[in-house]
Design an enzyme around this catalytic site. Sequence first.
Site, short mmCIF file in Angstrom:
data_model
loop_
_atom_site.label_atom_id
_atom_site.label_comp_id
_atom_site.label_asym_id
_atom_site.label_seq_id
_atom_site.Cartn_x
_atom_site.Cartn_y
_atom_site.Cartn_z
N LYS A 245 1.78 12.98 39.64
CA LYS A 245 2.78 13.71 40.41
C LYS A 245 4.19 13.34 39.98
O LYS A 245 5.04 14.20 39.82
CB LYS A 245 2.61 13.45 41.91
CG LYS A 245 1.41 14.17 42.50
CD LYS A 245 1.43 14.13 44.02
CE LYS A 245 0.11 14.67 44.60
NZ LYS A 245 0.02 14.47 46.04
N LYS B 56 -9.02 20.21 38.28
CA LYS B 56 -9.61 20.35 39.62
C LYS B 56 -8.91 21.44 40.41
O LYS B 56 -7.71 21.70 40.21
CB LYS B 56 -9.57 19.01 40.37
CG LYS B 56 -8.19 18.56 40.76
CD LYS B 56 -8.23 17.44 41.79
CE LYS B 56 -6.77 17.15 42.18
NZ LYS B 56 -6.59 16.18 43.21
N LYS C 109 -4.61 22.63 46.06
CA LYS C 109 -3.71 23.43 46.87
C LYS C 109 -2.39 23.67 46.16
O LYS C 109 -1.69 24.62 46.45
CB LYS C 109 -3.42 22.71 48.20
CG LYS C 109 -4.57 22.70 49.16
CD LYS C 109 -4.13 22.03 50.48
CE LYS C 109 -5.20 21.11 51.03
NZ LYS C 109 -4.76 19.75 51.33
P1 TYM Z 1 -6.33 15.95 50.09
O1 TYM Z 1 -5.65 16.54 51.27
O2 TYM Z 1 -5.73 16.15 48.75
O3 TYM Z 1 -7.82 16.44 50.02
C1 TYM Z 1 -8.70 16.35 51.13
C2 TYM Z 1 -10.10 16.04 50.66
O4 TYM Z 1 -10.58 17.06 49.78
C3 TYM Z 1 -11.05 16.48 48.57
N1 TYM Z 1 -10.76 17.40 47.46
C4 TYM Z 1 -11.68 17.81 46.57
N2 TYM Z 1 -12.99 17.54 46.44
C5 TYM Z 1 -13.64 18.15 45.42
N3 TYM Z 1 -13.04 18.99 44.54
C6 TYM Z 1 -11.73 19.29 44.64
N4 TYM Z 1 -11.16 20.14 43.79
C7 TYM Z 1 -10.99 18.70 45.70
N5 TYM Z 1 -9.69 18.78 46.09
C8 TYM Z 1 -9.57 17.97 47.16
C9 TYM Z 1 -10.26 15.20 48.44
O5 TYM Z 1 -10.88 14.27 47.59
C10 TYM Z 1 -10.21 14.73 49.87
O6 TYM Z 1 -11.39 14.05 50.23
N6 TYM Z 1 -4.97 11.14 50.36
C11 TYM Z 1 -5.89 12.12 50.88
C12 TYM Z 1 -5.82 12.28 52.38
C13 TYM Z 1 -5.99 11.02 53.14
C14 TYM Z 1 -7.21 10.33 53.38
C15 TYM Z 1 -6.86 9.23 54.20
C16 TYM Z 1 -8.52 10.53 52.99
C17 TYM Z 1 -5.02 10.36 53.79
N7 TYM Z 1 -5.53 9.27 54.43
C18 TYM Z 1 -7.82 8.32 54.63
C19 TYM Z 1 -9.50 9.61 53.42
C20 TYM Z 1 -9.14 8.51 54.22
C21 TYM Z 1 -5.56 13.48 50.26
O7 TYM Z 1 -4.46 13.73 49.86
O8 TYM Z 1 -6.56 14.39 50.34
#
Ligand code: TYM
Length: 332
Positions: A112, A195, A198
């Site tokens: 990023k 991947k 969003k």
């Molecule tokens: P975020 O919001 O980017 O994504 C949420 C969840 O979706 C999964 N994910 C995917 N899995 C498979 N293929 C994809 N293309 C794909 N895109 C997203 C992510 O792996 C995630 O599980 N930092 C985290 C949010 C967070 C969090 C936490 C997660 C904050 N605190 C504590 C677990 C525990 C994030 O930005 O996810």
Amino acid sequence: KPRLYSGMQPSADSLQAGNYIGALLQWRDLQGSYDAFFSVVDLHAITVPQDPSELREKTRRTAAQYIAAGIEPSQSTLYVQSHVRAHAELAWILSTITGFGEAGRMTQFKDKSSRFGADATSVGLFTYPVLMAADILLYQTDVVPVGDDQKQHVELTRDLAERFNARFGETFVVPKPVIQKETARIYDLQNPTSKMSKSAESDAGVLWLLDDPAKSAKKIMRAVTDNEGSVRYDRENKPGVSNLLTIYAALTGRQVGAIEDEYAGRGYGDFKKGLAEVVVDVFGPVRERANELLTDPAELDRILAANAARADEVADRTLADVYDRVGLLRRV
Ligand code: TYM
């Protein structure tokens, strides 16, 4: 029951298929066997610029999608991260035991920040994984179901928990990541080696959970494949078709092999039509339910408030213990 924790950023109007398949489906299936906490991580979302009123709306929309996808707010604790103050407070404490170099090695930050440039990169984006560690450790979490891209952050969380425990005495449960091998990474339909995200530059390769089903069907019909013409899983040589097979299998609960057999000797057109129907069948009801929930934002806010109160109780206990252990003077 063992504890489970996970969360998603409210960084778009809709979740994308990778969030649904890589995370939400697992959450739904695991919630009965765990004392589960699911947060909408708005404090994480503001590490990149957000419009304030849009952020509020996206936060509600994300919560509505959790519920619409089958997360039970009477069974699991579904809440908004910023409603529970302990998250920001524990993140500060953990930041004092996190190495600068250690945080600098996080690949998501490197990606990023190289895209934004140093001056447009906030310190919050740098310390983002420390806040994520605080999320997880506050709840004495045993398992963290996530997609593959969050694995490194969970590893950091484990390191911080172990370091804190070694320095100040047993305080935190050391959590384990739970990553479903097959669906850990869903790829962009137009660019099946990166991947689905969003924040993708082009919308054409992203399937949105709340999109008009006809639009999603069109995106699948236009998905990049190859010119071999056979529906066969081969991640290396056929990334586009393999990704579609993964999505198909995840959304139907079928084996990839059974889907290959069904489409043996048939073209990609048939296969894509089949998948488009599956996507419409699965996402359609989720979309309807989410929209229905969003017609009553006051009720949604009430559910979130009740759940935040439940989260507060657990989080406050951990935070008080942490303050004591690091030697902060108790306010009497
Ligand atoms: P975020 O919001 O980017 O994504 C949420 C969840 O979706 C999964 N994910 C995917 N899995 C498979 N293929 C994809 N293309 C794909 N895109 C997203 C992510 O792996 C995630 O599980 N930092 C985290 C949010 C967070 C969090 C936490 C997660 C904050 N605190 C504590 C677990 C525990 C994030 O930005 O996810």
